[in-house]
Design a protein around this motif. Structure first.
Motif, short mmCIF file in Angstrom:
data_model
loop_
_atom_site.label_atom_id
_atom_site.label_comp_id
_atom_site.label_asym_id
_atom_site.label_seq_id
_atom_site.Cartn_x
_atom_site.Cartn_y
_atom_site.Cartn_z
N ASN A 97 68.20 -25.62 -6.76
CA ASN A 97 67.88 -24.47 -7.60
C ASN A 97 66.38 -24.20 -7.60
OD1 ASN A 97 68.53 -22.36 -9.30
ND2 ASN A 97 68.31 -23.58 -11.15
N THR A 98 65.77 -24.31 -6.42
CA THR A 98 64.34 -24.08 -6.30
C THR A 98 64.08 -22.77 -5.56
OG1 THR A 98 64.21 -25.29 -4.21
CG2 THR A 98 63.91 -26.56 -6.23
N ARG A 99 62.87 -22.27 -5.70
CA ARG A 99 62.51 -20.99 -5.09
C ARG A 99 62.70 -21.00 -3.58
NH1 ARG A 99 58.25 -19.42 -2.47
NH2 ARG A 99 57.14 -21.37 -2.91
N GLU A 100 62.39 -22.14 -2.95
CA GLU A 100 62.43 -22.23 -1.48
C GLU A 100 63.83 -21.98 -0.92
OE1 GLU A 100 59.02 -24.57 -3.00
OE2 GLU A 100 61.17 -24.58 -3.42
N VAL A 101 64.84 -22.34 -1.68
CA VAL A 101 66.21 -22.26 -1.16
C VAL A 101 67.05 -21.18 -1.84
CG1 VAL A 101 66.17 -24.71 -0.56
CG2 VAL A 101 67.14 -24.01 -2.75
N PRO B 114 59.49 -24.88 3.99
CA PRO B 114 59.70 -23.67 3.20
C PRO B 114 58.97 -22.43 3.73
CG PRO B 114 58.25 -25.21 2.05
CD PRO B 114 58.81 -25.94 3.22
N GLU B 115 57.88 -22.63 4.45
CA GLU B 115 57.09 -21.49 4.93
C GLU B 115 57.74 -20.78 6.11
OE1 GLU B 115 53.08 -22.49 5.74
OE2 GLU B 115 52.66 -23.22 3.71
N ASN B 116 58.53 -21.50 6.90
CA ASN B 116 59.03 -20.92 8.15
C ASN B 116 60.54 -20.84 8.27
OD1 ASN B 116 56.34 -20.72 9.51
ND2 ASN B 116 56.40 -22.96 9.28
N TYR B 117 61.27 -21.66 7.52
CA TYR B 117 62.69 -21.76 7.82
C TYR B 117 63.47 -20.49 7.52
CZ TYR B 117 67.41 -23.16 8.51
OH TYR B 117 68.70 -23.19 8.98
N LEU B 118 63.10 -19.73 6.51
CA LEU B 118 63.86 -18.53 6.18
C LEU B 118 63.90 -17.53 7.34
CD1 LEU B 118 63.11 -17.78 2.42
CD2 LEU B 118 65.19 -18.71 3.44
N LYS B 119 62.87 -17.52 8.17
CA LYS B 119 62.88 -16.65 9.36
C LYS B 119 63.94 -17.13 10.34
CE LYS B 119 57.93 -15.60 8.98
NZ LYS B 119 56.59 -15.79 9.60
N VAL B 120 64.05 -18.44 10.49
CA VAL B 120 65.07 -19.00 11.37
C VAL B 120 66.46 -18.72 10.80
CG1 VAL B 120 65.96 -21.14 12.41
CG2 VAL B 120 63.48 -20.81 12.13
N PHE B 121 66.60 -18.86 9.49
CA PHE B 121 67.88 -18.59 8.82
C PHE B 121 68.30 -17.14 9.05
CE2 PHE B 121 70.21 -17.48 4.83
CZ PHE B 121 71.30 -18.31 5.01
N TYR C 157 63.45 -27.51 15.51
CA TYR C 157 63.55 -28.66 14.61
C TYR C 157 64.16 -29.91 15.24
CZ TYR C 157 62.42 -25.17 11.08
OH TYR C 157 61.80 -24.18 10.37
N GLY C 158 64.66 -29.77 16.45
CA GLY C 158 65.27 -30.92 17.10
C GLY C 158 66.69 -31.20 16.64
N SER C 159 67.22 -30.34 15.81
CA SER C 159 68.59 -30.48 15.31
C SER C 159 69.04 -29.16 14.72
CB SER C 159 68.66 -31.58 14.25
OG SER C 159 70.00 -31.77 13.80
N ALA C 160 70.35 -28.98 14.63
CA ALA C 160 70.91 -27.77 14.02
C ALA C 160 71.33 -28.04 12.60
CB ALA C 160 72.12 -27.29 14.84
N HIS C 161 71.36 -26.99 11.78
CA HIS C 161 71.77 -27.16 10.38
C HIS C 161 73.22 -27.65 10.29
CE1 HIS C 161 73.45 -23.10 11.15
NE2 HIS C 161 74.29 -23.35 10.17
N THR C 162 74.00 -27.39 11.34
CA THR C 162 75.40 -27.83 11.34
C THR C 162 75.50 -29.36 11.37
OG1 THR C 162 75.34 -27.47 13.73
CG2 THR C 162 76.32 -25.75 12.39
#
Length: 272
Positions: free
Chosen positions: A99-103, A151-158, A176-181
């Motif tokens: 429940n944080t701003r980043e996510v 937090p600075e870059n992942y939302l673009k990837v998302f 990132y060397g791995s997938a979110h899956t």
């Protein structure tokens, strides 16, 4: 698979995977009894005011489609039954922990996806609305951990993954060397999700064609359709050719008409 999970652990190094809340561990223990006690189960959930409030909100929302609203956790226990209630407690706990701003954007996306999954569950044999909702919330758990890590870059990837559900995941792995899956498996295992859900979390950006289990294929299709519709309706994402193919394969798997897909769009718009 072991190598992939090692890569997933390395990708989120420094970020702690949230522990299973103590209320859920206590709930597991109570439910494993030969004769579960409804009052004890009620007291476990009510011991966390925030958690119990979220459970009541979900139970009385359009997600569950109850004919009569429940006014207390005890009523929820009596009406839903143990397994259904546990799924909703897990759902509420995940939303409370992340429940944080980043996510926040990812959580909102997951909530809408979970809602759509619940609506689609009637087309997947053996999947209840609460089970579908839980899967919709957890399917992008790896994204929550990557967003916490970067937090600075992942939302673009998302965002890229949302518009390009296949090539976007390849870009994610390159970065990132791995997938979110794969990263999602780590939190799913720690939170003791069923094996079928873990399979869907791992495979929902892949083709259905090589998956032998009918229920897993159906759940994958459900998640794929929900994602595309949420990206389009809630986030205004452009429908790329890649996304169209992703949707078409899933639509064919569940044998859904275009009218059914349009109805899902309408219901999602009406829920906001």
């Amino acid at each position: 698979m072991e190598q992939r999970l090692r890569g997933a652990i390395k990708a989120i190094q420094g970020v702690k995977i949230p522990d299973l809340p103590k209320e859920i561990m206590e709930l597991d223990s109570a439910l494993s009894s030969k004769f579960p006690n409804n009052q004890q189960i009620t007291e476990i959930i009510e011991s966390n005011t925030k958690l119990s409030g979220e459970v009541i909100r979900i139970v009385n929302s359009p997600i569950m489609k109850l004919k009569t609203p429940v006014k207390s956790i005890r009523e929820a226990v009596d009406v839903l039954g143990y397994n259904n209630l546990k799924n909703l407690v897990l759902s509420a706990a995940l939303q409370n922990l992340f429940n944080t701003r980043e996510v926040q954007e990812i959580i909102e996306h997951s909530k809408d996806t979970a809602f759509c999954c619940a609506e689609l569950s009637e087309y997947v044999h053996g999947v209840s609305r609460d089970e579908a909702y839980l899967l919709g919330l957890f399917h992008n758990g790896g994204c929550l951990l990557l967003a916490t890590k970067d937090p600075e870059n992942y939302l673009k990837v998302f965002s890229l993954i949302n518009t390009n559900p296949v090539s976007g995941v390849k870009k994610e792995v390159e970065r990132y060397g791995s997938a979110h899956t794969d990263i999602g498996i780590l939190i799913g295992q720690k939170w003791k999700l069923p094996v079928e859900m873990l399979n869907v979390i791992m495979l929902h950006h892949m083709s259905h064609s090589n998956i032998g289990q009918e229920k897993v294929r159906g759940m994958m299709a459900m998640v794929k359709i929900a994602n595309v519709i949420v990206n389009e309706v809630s986030f205004g994402a452009y429908m790329t050719e890649e996304a169209r193919q992703y949707l078409a394969e899933a639509q064919e798997e569940l044998m859904l008409s275009d009218d059914a897909i349009n109805e899902l769009r309408r219901v999602l718009i009406g829920s906001t």
